[in-house]
Scaffold this motif. Structure first.
Motif, PDB file in Angstrom:
ATOM      1  N   ILE A  70      -6.485   0.813   6.005  1.00  9.02           N
ATOM      2  CA  ILE A  70      -6.109   0.825   4.902  1.00  9.02           C
ATOM      3  C   ILE A  70      -6.568  -1.357   5.278  1.00  9.02           C
ATOM      4  CG2 ILE A  70      -4.922  -0.066   2.691  1.00  9.02           C
ATOM      5  CD1 ILE A  70      -3.847   2.621   3.492  1.00  9.02           C
ATOM      6  N   LYS A  71      -7.299  -1.364   4.634  1.00  6.56           N
ATOM      7  CA  LYS A  71      -7.874  -3.276   4.842  1.00  6.56           C
ATOM      8  C   LYS A  71      -6.981  -3.852   3.943  1.00  6.56           C
ATOM      9  CE  LYS A  71     -12.321  -2.898   3.682  1.00  6.56           C
ATOM     10  NZ  LYS A  71     -13.439  -3.264   3.526  1.00  6.56           N
ATOM     11  N   PHE A  72      -6.536  -4.994   4.343  1.00  5.76           N
ATOM     12  CA  PHE A  72      -5.765  -5.589   3.564  1.00  5.76           C
ATOM     13  C   PHE A  72      -6.113  -6.776   2.363  1.00  5.76           C
ATOM     14  CE2 PHE A  72      -3.329  -7.189   7.602  1.00  5.76           C
ATOM     15  CZ  PHE A  72      -2.294  -6.067   7.599  1.00  5.76           C
ATOM     16  N   ASN A  73      -7.219  -6.648   2.126  1.00  2.00           N
ATOM     17  CA  ASN A  73      -8.412  -7.210   0.794  1.00  2.00           C
ATOM     18  C   ASN A  73      -8.899  -6.151   0.200  1.00  2.00           C
ATOM     19  OD1 ASN A  73     -10.333  -6.323   3.072  1.00  2.00           O
ATOM     20  ND2 ASN A  73     -11.646  -7.937   2.761  1.00  2.00           N
ATOM     21  N   ALA A  74      -8.248  -5.001   0.228  1.00  2.00           N
ATOM     22  CA  ALA A  74      -8.571  -3.575  -0.855  1.00  2.00           C
ATOM     23  C   ALA A  74      -7.993  -3.669  -1.547  1.00  2.00           C
ATOM     24  CB  ALA A  74      -9.143  -2.928  -0.024  1.00  2.00           C
ATOM     25  N   ALA A  75      -8.078  -2.941  -2.530  1.00  2.00           N
ATOM     26  CA  ALA A  75      -7.472  -2.081  -3.795  1.00  2.00           C
ATOM     27  C   ALA A  75      -6.519  -1.638  -3.414  1.00  2.00           C
ATOM     28  CB  ALA A  75      -7.840  -2.312  -5.454  1.00  2.00           C
ATOM     29  N   ASN A  76      -6.780  -0.923  -2.346  1.00  2.00           N
ATOM     30  CA  ASN A  76      -5.647   0.366  -1.478  1.00  2.00           C
ATOM     31  C   ASN A  76      -4.404  -0.290  -1.420  1.00  2.00           C
ATOM     32  OD1 ASN A  76      -7.196   2.556  -2.612  1.00  2.00           O
ATOM     33  ND2 ASN A  76      -8.210   3.376  -0.793  1.00  2.00           N
ATOM     34  N   TYR A  77      -4.663  -1.903  -0.480  1.00  2.00           N
ATOM     35  CA  TYR A  77      -3.800  -1.786   0.062  1.00  2.00           C
ATOM     36  C   TYR A  77      -2.716  -2.553  -1.109  1.00  2.00           C
ATOM     37  CZ  TYR A  77      -0.931  -5.381   2.482  1.00  2.00           C
ATOM     38  OH  TYR A  77       0.258  -6.190   3.063  1.00  2.00           O
ATOM     39  N   ARG A  78      -3.681  -3.240  -2.026  1.00  2.00           N
ATOM     40  CA  ARG A  78      -2.458  -4.207  -3.536  1.00  2.00           C
ATOM     41  C   ARG A  78      -1.659  -2.743  -3.861  1.00  2.00           C
ATOM     42  NH1 ARG A  78      -3.550  -4.235  -8.293  1.00  2.00           N
ATOM     43  NH2 ARG A  78      -5.971  -3.144  -8.200  1.00  2.00           N
ATOM     44  N   ILE A  79      -2.150  -1.722  -4.304  1.00  2.00           N
ATOM     45  CA  ILE A  79      -1.325  -0.734  -5.389  1.00  2.00           C
ATOM     46  C   ILE A  79      -0.388  -0.067  -3.765  1.00  2.00           C
ATOM     47  CG2 ILE A  79      -2.062   1.316  -5.762  1.00  2.00           C
ATOM     48  CD1 ILE A  79      -4.646   0.167  -6.839  1.00  2.00           C
ATOM     49  N   LEU A  80      -0.758  -0.187  -2.898  1.00  2.00           N
ATOM     50  CA  LEU A  80       0.852   0.381  -1.749  1.00  2.00           C
ATOM     51  C   LEU A  80       1.263  -0.733  -2.434  1.00  2.00           C
ATOM     52  CD1 LEU A  80      -1.451   2.998   0.338  1.00  2.00           C
ATOM     53  CD2 LEU A  80      -0.771   3.456  -1.570  1.00  2.00           C
ATOM     54  N   PHE A  81       1.267  -2.089  -1.219  1.00  2.00           N
ATOM     55  CA  PHE A  81       2.101  -2.475  -1.931  1.00  2.00           C
ATOM     56  C   PHE A  81       3.201  -2.885  -2.136  1.00  2.00           C
ATOM     57  CE2 PHE A  81       4.039  -7.267  -1.373  1.00  2.00           C
ATOM     58  CZ  PHE A  81       4.004  -7.085   0.443  1.00  2.00           C
ATOM     59  N   GLU A  82       2.065  -2.702  -4.308  1.00  2.00           N
ATOM     60  CA  GLU A  82       3.242  -3.053  -4.625  1.00  2.00           C
ATOM     61  C   GLU A  82       4.033  -2.001  -4.900  1.00  2.00           C
ATOM     62  OE1 GLU A  82       0.682  -3.729  -8.120  1.00  2.00           O
ATOM     63  OE2 GLU A  82       0.226  -5.627  -7.598  1.00  2.00           O
ATOM     64  N   ARG A  83       4.109  -0.483  -4.752  1.00  2.00           N
ATOM     65  CA  ARG A  83       4.439   0.405  -4.575  1.00  2.00           C
ATOM     66  C   ARG A  83       4.970   0.793  -3.397  1.00  2.00           C
ATOM     67  NH1 ARG A  83       2.616   6.657  -5.248  1.00  2.00           N
ATOM     68  NH2 ARG A  83       4.548   7.679  -4.877  1.00  2.00           N
ATOM     69  N   PHE A  84       4.970   0.506  -2.761  1.00  2.00           N
ATOM     70  CA  PHE A  84       6.289   0.620  -1.193  1.00  2.00           C
ATOM     71  C   PHE A  84       6.852  -0.553  -0.956  1.00  2.00           C
ATOM     72  CE2 PHE A  84       3.132   4.347  -1.433  1.00  2.00           C
ATOM     73  CZ  PHE A  84       4.179   5.355  -1.652  1.00  2.00           C
ATOM     74  N   GLY A  85       6.161  -1.808  -0.768  1.00  2.00           N
ATOM     75  CA  GLY A  85       7.090  -3.095  -0.373  1.00  2.00           C
ATOM     76  C   GLY A  85       6.320  -3.823   0.501  1.00  2.00           C
TER      77      GLY A  85
END
Length: 112
Positions: A70-85
């Protein structure tokens, strides 16, 4: 160990490395239509692929284990970061993904 001629003799491996490293998750590994559940296992390491910096996350689909980049600049990263921290050990749980396409390439997109 050294042999009598001064060359190094390598010991045999203690385990089969090919069986220890799970394959990287590809879009073809998830269903072509609908959503697929990926169970994140709470293990991650830094990834610096040719596509950009990110993390490699351990996950499972059914009984098969994968490594999902998962790339840091991808939407997947933003979504997972917001969900899991911010702590990779907390990235545990089920995530729904679906196949999407960007610039002619398919990828696994987080939908929930």
């Amino acid at each position: 160990m050294k042999s009598p001629k001064g060359t190094i003799v390598l010991p045999p491996p203690t385990a089969n490395v090919a069986k220890q490293l799970p394959p990287y998750l590809k879009a073809k590994d998830i269903g072509a239509k609908g959503t697929t559940k990926i169970t994140l296992l709470g293990a991650a390491r830094k990834s610096n692929s040719r596509f950009g910096d990110g993390i490699d996350v351990a996950g499972k689909i059914g009984n098969k284990q994968y490594t999902w980049t998962i790339k840091f600049n991808a939407a997947n990263y933003r979504i997972l970061f917001e969900r899991f921290g911010s702590e990779p050990a907390n990235w545990k749980g089920i995530v729904k993904v679906e196949r999407k396409e960007y610039l002619g390439n398919e990828y696994a997109a987080v939908v929930e």
